[in-house]
Design a protein around this motif. Structure first.
Motif, PDB file in Angstrom:
ATOM      1  N   LYS A   9       8.184  -4.916  -9.002  1.00 13.78           N
ATOM      2  CA  LYS A   9       8.323  -5.043  -7.554  1.00 13.78           C
ATOM      3  C   LYS A   9       7.986  -6.455  -7.074  1.00 13.78           C
ATOM      4  CE  LYS A   9       7.326  -0.209  -6.425  1.00 13.78           C
ATOM      5  NZ  LYS A   9       6.463   0.680  -5.637  1.00 13.78           N
ATOM      6  N   SER A  14      11.685  -5.821   1.676  1.00 11.64           N
ATOM      7  CA  SER A  14      11.722  -4.916   0.535  1.00 11.64           C
ATOM      8  C   SER A  14      11.217  -5.493  -0.785  1.00 11.64           C
ATOM      9  CB  SER A  14      13.148  -4.403   0.335  1.00 11.64           C
ATOM     10  OG  SER A  14      14.020  -5.496   0.119  1.00 11.64           O
ATOM     11  N   SER A  71       1.656   1.990  -3.074  1.00 10.32           N
ATOM     12  CA  SER A  71       1.773   2.462  -1.698  1.00 10.32           C
ATOM     13  C   SER A  71       2.669   1.573  -0.829  1.00 10.32           C
ATOM     14  CB  SER A  71       0.388   2.571  -1.060  1.00 10.32           C
ATOM     15  OG  SER A  71      -0.205   1.289  -0.979  1.00 10.32           O
ATOM     16  N   PHE A  72       3.201   0.499  -1.395  1.00 13.79           N
ATOM     17  CA  PHE A  72       4.000  -0.443  -0.615  1.00 13.79           C
ATOM     18  C   PHE A  72       5.200   0.233   0.023  1.00 13.79           C
ATOM     19  CE2 PHE A  72       7.557  -3.514  -0.387  1.00 13.79           C
ATOM     20  CZ  PHE A  72       7.044  -4.324   0.598  1.00 13.79           C
ATOM     21  N   SER A  73       5.345   0.012   1.336  1.00 10.90           N
ATOM     22  CA  SER A  73       6.474   0.539   2.088  1.00 10.90           C
ATOM     23  C   SER A  73       6.712  -0.378   3.280  1.00 10.90           C
ATOM     24  CB  SER A  73       6.169   1.955   2.564  1.00 10.90           C
ATOM     25  OG  SER A  73       7.210   2.427   3.369  1.00 10.90           O
ATOM     26  N   ASP A  74       7.787  -1.135   3.220  1.00 14.77           N
ATOM     27  CA  ASP A  74       8.148  -2.031   4.309  1.00 14.77           C
ATOM     28  C   ASP A  74       9.668  -2.119   4.311  1.00 14.77           C
ATOM     29  OD1 ASP A  74       8.772  -4.164   5.996  1.00 14.77           O
ATOM     30  OD2 ASP A  74       7.026  -5.337   5.414  1.00 14.77           O
ATOM     31  N   SER A  75      10.293  -1.378   5.181  1.00 13.89           N
ATOM     32  CA  SER A  75      11.758  -1.302   5.173  1.00 13.89           C
ATOM     33  C   SER A  75      12.423  -2.624   5.534  1.00 13.89           C
ATOM     34  CB  SER A  75      12.231  -0.198   6.111  1.00 13.89           C
ATOM     35  OG  SER A  75      11.799  -0.471   7.429  1.00 13.89           O
TER      36      SER A  75
END
Length: 152
Positions: free
Chosen positions: A105, A77, A70-74
């Protein structure tokens, strides 16, 4: 002693920090490590399968795999992982992440004292995390004592 190159890589620009074994109990190292990241104004995600509410105000993931999925950090990264779990849990979580093909990741791993054994380090080495690659910190180096200096 932390190798400066490994610390530099761990704290590279654009990193997001996962804390495997984060705890809502203030006397636990998992809480202290997560709180350290918050004090340093570094983006962090707590990971604890038993958490029923936020930890240090942050929503926890229930496993390393779910956090990676679920990792999402623009703005940040890539991921550096701090591990504060007992060695058997550390091994299970890293193995599951490897089996799910999500381990890539994670760019660096820092094992806090007591969170690893030879089996865990051997697994990490087999996955490309090693002192030689400068993406693995262990051997008793605690982020609470060495983190600020390691950041430079």
């Amino acid at each position: 002693m932390i190798m400066p190159e490994a610390a530099s890589l761990f704290f590279s620009r654009g990193r997001h920090y996962f804390v495997l074994g984060a705890s809502s109990k203030e006397d636990k190292f998992g809480h202290k490590v997560l709180h350290w990241y918050i004090e340093q104004e570094l983006p962090a995600t707590p990971i604890n399968p038993n958490a029923t509410s936020k930890i240090c105000g942050l929503p926890p993931a229930d496993s390393l795999v779910s956090a990676l999925t679920s990792f999402s950090d623009s703005q940040h990264s890539s991921i550096s992982l701090s591990v504060v779990t007992p060695p058997d849990i550390s091994y299970q979580e890293i193995k599951k992440a490897a089996d799910s093909n999500k381990i890539f990741k994670i760019k660096s791993i820092w094992f806090q004292p007591g969170s690893y054994d030879d089996k865990v380090i051997d697994l990490c080495n087999s996955l490309g995390y090693s002192e030689d690659n400068k993406n693995l910190i262990y051997k008793g180096a605690c982020i609470l004592k060495s983190g600020v200096k390691a950041r430079g």
